[in-house]
Scaffold this motif. Structure first.
Motif, PDB file in Angstrom:
ATOM      1  N   ASP A 140       0.835  -1.213   0.000  1.00  0.00           N
ATOM      2  CA  ASP A 140       0.000   0.000   0.000  1.00  0.00           C
ATOM      3  C   ASP A 140       0.866   1.258   0.000  1.00  0.00           C
ATOM      4  OD1 ASP A 140      -2.592  -1.133  -0.101  1.00  0.00           O
ATOM      5  OD2 ASP A 140      -2.418  -1.707   2.007  1.00  0.00           O
ATOM      6  N   ALA A 141       1.958   1.219   0.772  1.00  0.00           N
ATOM      7  CA  ALA A 141       2.873   2.369   0.792  1.00  0.00           C
ATOM      8  C   ALA A 141       3.497   2.575  -0.580  1.00  0.00           C
ATOM      9  CB  ALA A 141       3.958   2.154   1.844  1.00  0.00           C
ATOM     10  N   ALA A 142       3.815   1.479  -1.261  1.00  0.00           N
ATOM     11  CA  ALA A 142       4.472   1.574  -2.569  1.00  0.00           C
ATOM     12  C   ALA A 142       3.563   2.216  -3.610  1.00  0.00           C
ATOM     13  CB  ALA A 142       4.905   0.189  -3.039  1.00  0.00           C
ATOM     14  N   MET A 143       2.248   2.146  -3.395  1.00  0.00           N
ATOM     15  CA  MET A 143       1.316   2.691  -4.380  1.00  0.00           C
ATOM     16  C   MET A 143       1.039   4.174  -4.170  1.00  0.00           C
ATOM     17  SD  MET A 143      -1.273  -0.513  -5.027  1.00  0.00           S
ATOM     18  CE  MET A 143      -2.345   0.370  -6.157  1.00  0.00           C
ATOM     19  N   THR A 144       1.540   4.754  -3.072  1.00  0.00           N
ATOM     20  CA  THR A 144       1.324   6.190  -2.860  1.00  0.00           C
ATOM     21  C   THR A 144       2.261   6.983  -3.771  1.00  0.00           C
ATOM     22  OG1 THR A 144       2.937   6.250  -1.064  1.00  0.00           O
ATOM     23  CG2 THR A 144       0.645   5.837  -0.451  1.00  0.00           C
ATOM     24  N   LEU A 145       1.852   8.213  -4.088  1.00  0.00           N
ATOM     25  CA  LEU A 145       2.592   8.994  -5.083  1.00  0.00           C
ATOM     26  C   LEU A 145       3.962   9.440  -4.599  1.00  0.00           C
ATOM     27  CD1 LEU A 145      -0.275  11.049  -6.720  1.00  0.00           C
ATOM     28  CD2 LEU A 145       1.082   9.215  -7.754  1.00  0.00           C
ATOM     29  N   ASP A 146       4.155   9.546  -3.269  1.00  0.00           N
ATOM     30  CA  ASP A 146       5.461   9.978  -2.779  1.00  0.00           C
ATOM     31  C   ASP A 146       6.356   8.806  -2.374  1.00  0.00           C
ATOM     32  OD1 ASP A 146       3.887   9.280  -0.692  1.00  0.00           O
ATOM     33  OD2 ASP A 146       4.304  11.051   0.545  1.00  0.00           O
ATOM     34  N   ALA A 147       5.980   7.583  -2.756  1.00  0.00           N
ATOM     35  CA  ALA A 147       6.794   6.419  -2.396  1.00  0.00           C
ATOM     36  C   ALA A 147       8.095   6.412  -3.196  1.00  0.00           C
ATOM     37  CB  ALA A 147       6.013   5.135  -2.677  1.00  0.00           C
ATOM     38  N   PRO A 148       9.179   5.879  -2.616  1.00  0.00           N
ATOM     39  CA  PRO A 148      10.401   5.679  -3.403  1.00  0.00           C
ATOM     40  C   PRO A 148      10.086   4.811  -4.626  1.00  0.00           C
ATOM     41  CG  PRO A 148      10.760   5.123  -1.079  1.00  0.00           C
ATOM     42  CD  PRO A 148       9.297   5.351  -1.251  1.00  0.00           C
ATOM     43  N   VAL A 149      10.648   5.174  -5.758  1.00  0.00           N
ATOM     44  CA  VAL A 149      10.380   4.405  -6.980  1.00  0.00           C
ATOM     45  C   VAL A 149      11.423   3.279  -7.091  1.00  0.00           C
ATOM     46  CG1 VAL A 149      10.281   4.503  -9.498  1.00  0.00           C
ATOM     47  CG2 VAL A 149       9.303   6.354  -8.123  1.00  0.00           C
ATOM     48  N   VAL A 150      10.931   2.072  -7.156  1.00  0.00           N
ATOM     49  CA  VAL A 150      11.831   0.910  -7.149  1.00  0.00           C
ATOM     50  C   VAL A 150      12.522   0.765  -8.506  1.00  0.00           C
ATOM     51  CG1 VAL A 150      11.955  -1.589  -6.807  1.00  0.00           C
ATOM     52  CG2 VAL A 150      10.434  -0.199  -5.372  1.00  0.00           C
ATOM     53  N   GLN A 151      11.732   0.800  -9.568  1.00  0.00           N
ATOM     54  CA  GLN A 151      12.297   0.824 -10.920  1.00  0.00           C
ATOM     55  C   GLN A 151      11.463   1.818 -11.727  1.00  0.00           C
ATOM     56  OE1 GLN A 151      13.564  -2.628 -13.204  1.00  0.00           O
ATOM     57  NE2 GLN A 151      12.823  -3.974 -11.591  1.00  0.00           N
ATOM     58  N   GLU A 152      12.121   2.597 -12.544  1.00  0.00           N
ATOM     59  CA  GLU A 152      11.388   3.588 -13.338  1.00  0.00           C
ATOM     60  C   GLU A 152      10.974   3.024 -14.689  1.00  0.00           C
ATOM     61  OE1 GLU A 152      13.617   7.200 -13.531  1.00  0.00           O
ATOM     62  OE2 GLU A 152      13.518   7.479 -11.347  1.00  0.00           O
ATOM     63  N   GLY A 153       9.863   3.536 -15.183  1.00  0.00           N
ATOM     64  CA  GLY A 153       9.463   3.216 -16.555  1.00  0.00           C
ATOM     65  C   GLY A 153       8.996   1.793 -16.760  1.00  0.00           C
ATOM     66  N   ARG A 154       8.482   1.157 -15.723  1.00  0.00           N
ATOM     67  CA  ARG A 154       8.064  -0.236 -15.872  1.00  0.00           C
ATOM     68  C   ARG A 154       6.546  -0.395 -15.941  1.00  0.00           C
ATOM     69  NH1 ARG A 154      11.979  -4.046 -15.342  1.00  0.00           N
ATOM     70  NH2 ARG A 154      10.554  -5.065 -16.774  1.00  0.00           N
ATOM     71  N   SER A 155       5.810   0.711 -15.962  1.00  0.00           N
ATOM     72  CA  SER A 155       4.347   0.589 -15.984  1.00  0.00           C
ATOM     73  C   SER A 155       3.850   0.202 -17.375  1.00  0.00           C
ATOM     74  CB  SER A 155       3.699   1.914 -15.587  1.00  0.00           C
ATOM     75  OG  SER A 155       4.086   2.245 -14.280  1.00  0.00           O
ATOM     76  N   LEU A 156       2.988  -0.772 -17.438  1.00  0.00           N
ATOM     77  CA  LEU A 156       2.378  -1.156 -18.713  1.00  0.00           C
ATOM     78  C   LEU A 156       1.320  -0.132 -19.108  1.00  0.00           C
ATOM     79  CD1 LEU A 156       1.876  -5.004 -18.244  1.00  0.00           C
ATOM     80  CD2 LEU A 156       3.730  -3.809 -19.432  1.00  0.00           C
ATOM     81  N   GLU A 157       0.910  -0.218 -20.375  1.00  0.00           N
ATOM     82  CA  GLU A 157      -0.087   0.718 -20.882  1.00  0.00           C
ATOM     83  C   GLU A 157      -1.442   0.538 -20.190  1.00  0.00           C
ATOM     84  OE1 GLU A 157       0.914  -1.975 -22.368  1.00  0.00           O
ATOM     85  OE2 GLU A 157      -0.917  -3.040 -22.907  1.00  0.00           O
ATOM     86  N   THR A 158      -1.596  -0.568 -19.464  1.00  0.00           N
ATOM     87  CA  THR A 158      -2.869  -0.835 -18.793  1.00  0.00           C
ATOM     88  C   THR A 158      -3.047  -0.006 -17.528  1.00  0.00           C
ATOM     89  OG1 THR A 158      -1.780  -2.661 -17.631  1.00  0.00           O
ATOM     90  CG2 THR A 158      -3.019  -3.234 -19.596  1.00  0.00           C
ATOM     91  N   VAL A 159      -1.969   0.598 -17.024  1.00  0.00           N
ATOM     92  CA  VAL A 159      -2.064   1.324 -15.752  1.00  0.00           C
ATOM     93  C   VAL A 159      -2.716   2.687 -15.979  1.00  0.00           C
ATOM     94  CG1 VAL A 159      -0.744   2.334 -13.844  1.00  0.00           C
ATOM     95  CG2 VAL A 159      -0.015   0.162 -14.870  1.00  0.00           C
ATOM     96  N   PRO A 160      -3.765   2.994 -15.214  1.00  0.00           N
ATOM     97  CA  PRO A 160      -4.401   4.302 -15.358  1.00  0.00           C
ATOM     98  C   PRO A 160      -3.421   5.432 -15.050  1.00  0.00           C
ATOM     99  CG  PRO A 160      -5.743   2.825 -13.995  1.00  0.00           C
ATOM    100  CD  PRO A 160      -4.432   2.145 -14.223  1.00  0.00           C
TER     101      PRO A 160
END
Lengths: 746, 158, 81
Positions: A140-160
Motif C-alpha cells: 500500500d505504501a508503494a502505491m502512494t505517489l510519494d513512495a520511493p520508486v523501485v524501478q522507473e518506466g516499468r508501468s504497462l499501458e494498462t495502468v491508469p
C-alpha cells in the motif's frame, strides 16, 4: 477426443496404488538431488549479496578477491549479455544486480574457488561501494505517489494515469451491473484484508553443477521444475545456442512453483566458462529465504451483497499485490479466481501490481488465488454469520456449475463444485459437535489448471517391457502415474514399465512442471504415444497374419483379429510382437508431441475445527477434512498426498508463515527457526475425500490436483478462528500476537 | 588451519578421514565419504534433513563437528537397510506413500528408527512430537505418521 | 464474425466495447484482426493472451477453430506453480 465415447471405462491399473518407481532410491538415501553430485576438478562458488534494501552500486572492486590463492573466477552482472526481452532481462537482473540492488539479499558478485572456505574468504575481500536509496516494502505504501520508486518506466499501458510509477500493471474482470446488484442486497459487507508474503519452503535449497568447455559446450545438473526452461533462460543469458547446453534435472527436493525459474544456474555457467572448470553452487537456507521466490504480499478490499435468504447479489474486489522488485502478473490470476466458486449476476474485480524492495516473486501453488479467495470467502462467511445462515447451504445456493458464466468470463463445462460441497455437507465432520471456545470454518477453493507443451516417447523393448521417456521433473509421484497410464492403455502390467525423465538433449521441449499440468498433459501424451505404438504393433501382427491392418484390434495387451471374418489367429501379445520386431520392420516406438489444452478447472472445499488459547493467542487445529474433485485419481495415494500437503502449506500460511521486514528494509526471519512452517506436532490427521467428476478434456477424465489444495485453508482457518474468538480476523498470518491484539480490541 | 585426522565407524564399517577443525560431520559425510543420503536443508539444526545417530543418539549432523566423530559410532540412512533387504520403516514408507519429493525422507527414517528403538509402541501424538524436528513440506505428515505406526506394529509382531 | 469478450482493463483500447465483432475462423486470425482493428491491444497480445473457447482455455494454439456461434473470451496468458 478418441475415447470420449467411453466415459464408463473400467480401469485395471488407473485408480490402484502401486509402489513408486523412485521409492527405494529415496528411502535408502541413494536418490541424487541438486547438491548430491560432484565432478573432477570441481570448484565451489559463493555469492556476495546486498545488505541494503535499495541502493545504487557505485563501484565493485574484486581485485583482492581475485588475488587470493585458490580463487579461479569472479563474475558480476557485466558477464551477462543485456537482453531485448523484458522478462528475460528481469530474470537475469534478479540473478545478478546490474546498476542497483533492489532488495536485501540481491546477488552482486560470485566467486568460484578450489573450496568453499576460500570462496567465502574471497567474498570478504570484495569492496562494493553502495549509495543507499530510500526503500519501500509495503504494497500500500508503494502505491502512494510519494513512495520511493523501485524501478522507473516499468508501468504497462494498462495502468491508469496518475498512479505511482511502482504500479506496473492493472487488470479488471467481471460482468453485470454492480450498483443494481448491491441495491438488491439486504446486507452488504465491506472489509479490507492483508496477507503476508510466504515462501514455498522446499527443504532442498537451490543447487547446481555447471561444466562448460572451451568449445562452448556445457552441461548443467540442477534441481528444477523444468530443465527446458533452464536451458532456454541460461543459453540466452550466456549467449549460447540451445543445442550446446544440456540440462539434466536432478531429483527435486520440493518446488511448489519456486523452482520454475533460475537464480544460480546462469551464474555457475558463467563462472565455469571463465574458470574452465566445473562449478558447483549450493544456496544456504538464508539465501533461499532472502533471494528466491516468495509469494506476493497483498492488500485486498472486498464488498459483497446478500439477500436475507442467502443469495449473493453482487461481489466486488480490489486487489493490490506486490511481486517484489520486478513486474509481476500474478494479480491477474487472483483477480480472475477471486469469485470463481460463485454464480453471479454482477461481479467486478480490479487488480494492481506494485513494485516493492522485496525479492522477485516466484510462483507458489495456484499463484495469486489463495489471497483473493481468502478475502472473498471471509466476507461470505461474515455475511452468513450476520444473517444466521448455514455457510455450506449459502455456498450451495450460489455455487458455480456447468453452464455458469464464470466471474472471469468463460462458461464452465462439467465442474465438481456442487458435488464437492454436497460431500462436505454429508460428511460427519460437518455435523460433529463443537465445544466451547472452538470454531469451525469452511472455504471453497479453485484453480484453473493448465496443459502446455509436452513430448513423450514410448519405447517397446524386445523383451516385452516398455520404457516411457518424458521431460517433466517428478515432484509428487508423477512417474508412477505416467507408468500406470501407459500400462492401462497398453494392457500390460505396471511393473513392465519404467518411466524416466529425459535431459534436454534426449527429448523435445516440455513446459515446466507447473499449473498442475503433468498428470494431465504428460499422461495424455503418454496415452497417445501408447496408441501410436499400438497402431504399429497391430500393423506388425497384420503383416505376420497376412491380413489387413484394419482387421486387427488391440485388446488386453495383445493384437487380435477384429472378428471371425478377419481370420482365425490366436492373439499376439505385446511381448510376442516385440520379440520379432527386428524381423517385421525394426524397433517399435510410439511418440506424441502436442500443446495440451482442456486441462479442466478444479474445485475443493476444506473444513477445519480449531481451538484458540486466549492466554497465548495460539491456535490448535483439531480436525481437518479436504474434499476435492480429481476428475479421475490415477494414483489415489498421491492425489491424497497433494490434498494433504497443500492443505498443510495453507495452514502454515494462515497461522504462522510470513516475511517480516524491519524499518531498514531487511528481512528479519530468513531461517526455519523464525519462519515457522508447520511441524508434525502442530497438526491433526488430514482427512481426504476424493470426488471424481470426469474432465471432458482427458480420455480417463483426469484433472490436475496439485494446486487447488493450498487455496481454501487461508479462509477456512480465518473463518474458524473468527468464529472461535467472536472477532472477525482480516490479516494473515493469524500468529499469536495478532490474535491477542484482536482479542484485546474485541 | 591444519586438518584433523579422524578414525571412526560409519554404519558398522571402520572409516578414516581428515577434515578441517570447523568442518561439520554433515560435510564430512557428504563431501569426504560420499554418503550423500543426509541432506543439508538449513545448516542450523532446524529442519532435521541431516539426521544421523552418533553413538546411538539422534543428532543433526550439521551441528556436529567432523572431529567429534573420533572413536564414535555413526549411523546414517545408508546403513538402514541390510544389504538389499529394506528395513521395515523403509518398506512401510513406500507402501504408505509417505514420501513425495523424498528430500526429508532419509532424516525422518533415521529419526523414526531412533524413536522405535526407545519406544516400540508410541501413540500418534508421541510420533508427531518425536518427528517435530524433521520438516516435511510435501506430505502434511499424515502418511508419515501412518507409515511409522505400520512399521512399529509390524516390528512388534516380528 | 465472432463476438470476442474483452476483459475490463482492455476495453479502453476497444472504445469501451465488449464484446467486439471480429472476422476470424481461428485463434491466429482472431489475434491478427484484433491487433489491426484495435492497435491499443497489440502490446497485451504480444505479451501473451489465452483464449477461452466454449469454456475451454487455450493458451497458444493458433489454429484452434472458432465457429461463428462459439463463446470466445480473451484472457491474460497464465501460468501456475
Amino acid at each position: 477426443m478418441a475415447l470420449d465415447n467411453t466415459p464408463k471405462r473400467v480401469f485395471k491399473v488407473v485408480g490402484t496404488r502401486p509402489p513408486r518407481p523412485d521409492g527405494i532410491d529415496k528411502v535408502t538415501g541413494r536418490a541424487l538431488y541438486g547438491a548430491d553430485v560432484s565432478a573432477p576438478g570441481m570448484l565451489t562458488a559463493h555469492i556476495l549479496r546486498s545488505p541494503h534494501a535499495h541502493a545504487e552500486i557505485v563501484s565493485i572492486d574484486t581485485s583482492a578477491a581475485e588475488a587470493l590463492s585458490g580463487v579461479k573466477a569472479v563474475v558480476t552482472a557485466k558477464d551477462f549479455a543485456p537482453q531485448d526481452d523484458d522478462f528475460l532481462m528481469d530474470v537475469l537482473d534478479n540473478c545478478m544486480a546490474r546498476d542497483k540492488v533492489l532488495y536485501d539479499g540481491h546477488a552482486v558478485v560470485a566467486v568460484a574457488a578450489t573450496n568453499s572456505a576460500i570462496a567465502k574468504a574471497a567474498l570478504k575481500l570484495i569492496k562494493v561501494t553502495y549509495k543507499a536509496l530510500p526503500h519501500v516494502t509495503d504494497v500500500d505504501a508503494a502505491m502512494t505517489l510519494d513512495a520511493p520508486v523501485v524501478q522507473e518506466g516499468r508501468s504497462l499501458e494498462t495502468v491508469p494515469e496518475g498512479m505511482s510509477q511502482n504500479v506496473t500493471s492493472h487488470c479488471e474482470f467481471g460482468h453485470g451491473d454492480l450498483d443494481a446488484g448491491f441495491q438488491k442486497a439486504d446486507v452488504v459487507v465491506e472489509r479490507s484484508f492483508t496477507t503476508a508474503a510466504t515462501h514455498q519452503g522446499y527443504i532442498e535449497p537451490h543447487a547446481c553443477l555447471a561444466s562448460m568447455t572451451a568449445d562452448g559446450k556445457a552441461d548443467l545438473w540442477c534441481c528444477t521444475q523444468g530443465q527446458y526452461n533452464v536451458r532456454d533462460l541460461c543459453s540466452a543469458a550466456l549467449g549460447m545456442e540451445g543445442s550446446q547446453l544440456r540440462v539434466t534435472a536432478s531429483e527435486i527436493g520440493g518446488g511448489f512453483g519456486g523452482k520454475t525459474t533460475v537464480f544460480i544456474e546462469p551464474v555457475a555457467l558463467a563462472l565455469s566458462r571463465k574458470a574452465g572448470r566445473p562449478v558447483k553452487i549450493v544456496m544456504s537456507r538464508d539465501e533461499v529465504f532472502r533471494a528466491t521466490g516468495p509469494t506476493v504480499s497483498s492488500s485486498i478490499d472486498v464488498k459483497i451483497g446478500m439477500t436475507r435468504d442467502g443469495r449473493i447479489t453482487a461481489g466486488e474486489a480490489h486487489l493490490r499485490y506486490s511481486g517484489g522488485a520486478f513486474p509481476c502478473g500474478t494479480v491477474d490470476m487472483g483477480a480472475q479466481a477471486a469469485f470463481a466458486a460463485y454464480d453471479l449476476q454482477a461481479v467486478r474485480t480490479l487488480g494492481y501490481n506494485a513494485l516493492t524492495n522485496r525479492p522477485k516473486e516466484a510462483a507458489y501453488r495456484a499463484p495469486g488465488a489463495p489471497q483473493a479467495i481468502y478475502a472473498v470467502e471471509s466476507v461470505v462467511d461474515e455475511l452468513c454469520q450476520q444473517l444466521g445462515l448455514d455457510p455450506l447451504e449459502v455456498r450451495l445456493k450460489n455455487a458455480a456449475r456447468k453452464g455458469t458464466r464464470s466471474s472471469y468470463g468463460p462458461t464452465f463445462e462439467d465442474i465438481g463444485l456442487v458435488a464437492t460441497l454436497e460431500a462436505a455437507k454429508a460428511h460427519p465432520h460437518y455435523s460433529a459437535p463443537l465445544a466451547e471456545g472452538q470454531g469451525r470454518g469452511l472455504s471453497a477453493g479453485f484453480w484453473f489448471n493448465f496443459g502446455g507443451n509436452t513430448c513423450v516417447t514410448l519405447n517397446v523393448n524386445t523383451d516385452g517391457t516398455v520404457g516411457v521417456t518424458e521431460g517433466n521433473p517428478d515432484i509428487g509421484g508423477s512417474r508412477a502415474a505416467i507408468s500406470q497410464m501407459a500400462a492401462e492403455e497398453l494392457g500390460i502390467p505396471y511393473d513392465k514399465i519404467r518411466t524416466i525423465i529425459a535431459d534436454t538433449s534426449a527429448l523435445g521441449h516440455n513446459d515446466v512442471t507447473d499449473g498442475s499440468r503433468v498428470t494431465f498433459s504428460v499422461g495424455l501424451a503418454t496415452i497417445k504415444a501408447a496408441q501410436d505404438a499400438i497402431a504399429k504393433m497391430c500393423s506388425r501382427a497384420a503383416q505376420i497374419w497376412g491380413i489387413d491392418e484394419e482387421a486387427v484390434v488391440w485388446k488386453d495387451g495383445a493384437a487380435e483379429p477384429a472378428g471371425p471374418n478377419a481370420g482365425k489367429f490366436p492373439p499376439m501379445s505385446l511381448a510376442e510382437i516385440a520379440a520379432v520386431s527386428f524381423n517385421t520392420g525394426g524397433p517399435i516406438a510410439g511418440h506424441h508431441e502436442f500443446n495440451a489444452d482442456g486441462a479442466g478447472v478444479s474445485f475443493g472445499v476444506h473444513l477445519v475445527d480449531v481451538e484458540v488459547d486466549k492466554e497465548t493467542g495460539a491456535t490448535k487445529v483439531l480436525r481437518y477434512t479436504v474434499f476435492q474433485d480429481a476428475g479421475k485419481a490415477v494414483h489415489p495415494s498421491y492425489v491424497e498426498g497433494q490434498m494433504q500437503g497443500g492443505a498443510v502449506q495453507g495452514i502454515g500460511w494462515a497461522l504462522n508463515e510470513e516475511y517480516i521486514y524491519g524499518e531498514d528494509g531487511r528481512l528479519q526471519n530468513p531461517g526455519f527457526l523464525d519462519y515457522r512452517v508447520p511441524v508434525a506436532s502442530d497438526l491433526p490427521p488430514i482427512e481426504t475425500v476424493i470426488l471424481e467428476i470426469p474432465n471432458p478434456g482427458h480420455p480417463y477424465g483426469v484433472r490436475g490436483v496439485g494446486e487447488t489444495p493450498i487455496v481454501p485453508p487461508l479462509a477456512a482457518l480465518s473463518n474458524a478462528v473468527s468464529r472461535a474468538i467472536g472477532t472477525r480476523m482480516s490479516s494473515l498470518p493469524m500468529s499469536p500476537p495478532r490474535i491477542l491484539k484482536a482479542l484485546s480490541k474485541g | 588451519m591444519k586438518s584433523i585426522h579422524v578414525s571412526t565407524t560409519v554404519n558398522g564399517d571402520a572409516v578414516e578421514f581428515i577434515c578441517a577443525p570447523d568442518e561439520s560431520l554433515l560435510d564430512v559425510l557428504r563431501n569426504r565419504l560420499g554418503l550423500t543420503g543426509a541432506k543439508e536443508g538449513c545448516g542450523t539444526g532446524d529442519c532435521g534433513a541431516c539426521s544421523v545417530t552418533l553413538n546411538g543418539r539422534l543428532v543433526c549432523s550439521c551441528l556436529v563437528l567432523g572431529a567429534e566423530a573420533e572413536g564414535a559410532d555413526v549411523g546414517t540412512i545408508e546403513g538402514l537397510a541390510n544389504g538389499d533387504a529394506l528395513h521395515q520403516l523403509q518398506q512401510s514408507f513406500i507402501d504408505h506413500a509417505a514420501l513425495q519429493c523424498g528430500i526429508c525422507t532419509p532424516g525422518i527414517l533415521v529419526a523414526a528408527k531412533a524413536l522405535l528403538e526407545k519406544n516400540p509402541d508410541p501413540t500418534d501424538t508421541e510420533v508427531r512430537y518425536w518427528l517435530a524436528g524433521n520438516l516435511c513440506r510435501c506430505t502434511g505428515y499424515d502418511k508419515i505418521i501412518h507409515a511409522v505406526q505400520d512399521a512399529a506394529q509390524k516390528m512388534r509382531s516380528a | 464474425m465472432v463476438a470476442v469478450t474483452i476483459w475490463g482493463s482492455l476495453r479502453r483500447f476497444t472504445d469501451g466495447k465488449s464484446p467486439v465483432d471480429v472476422d476470424a475462423t481461428n485463434f491466429k486470425e482472431l489475434l491478427d484482426r484484433l491487433s489491426e482493428e484495435y492497435p491499443g491491444l497489440k502490446p497485451q497480445i504480444e505479451r501473451g493472451v489465452s483464449l477461452a473457447l466454449d469454456g475451454r482455455i487455450y493458451r497458444e494454439a493458433w489454429f484452434t477453430k472458432i465457429g461463428p456461434d462459439s463463446e470466445v473470451i480473451l484472457m491474460p496468458y497464465m501460468a501456475g506453480g
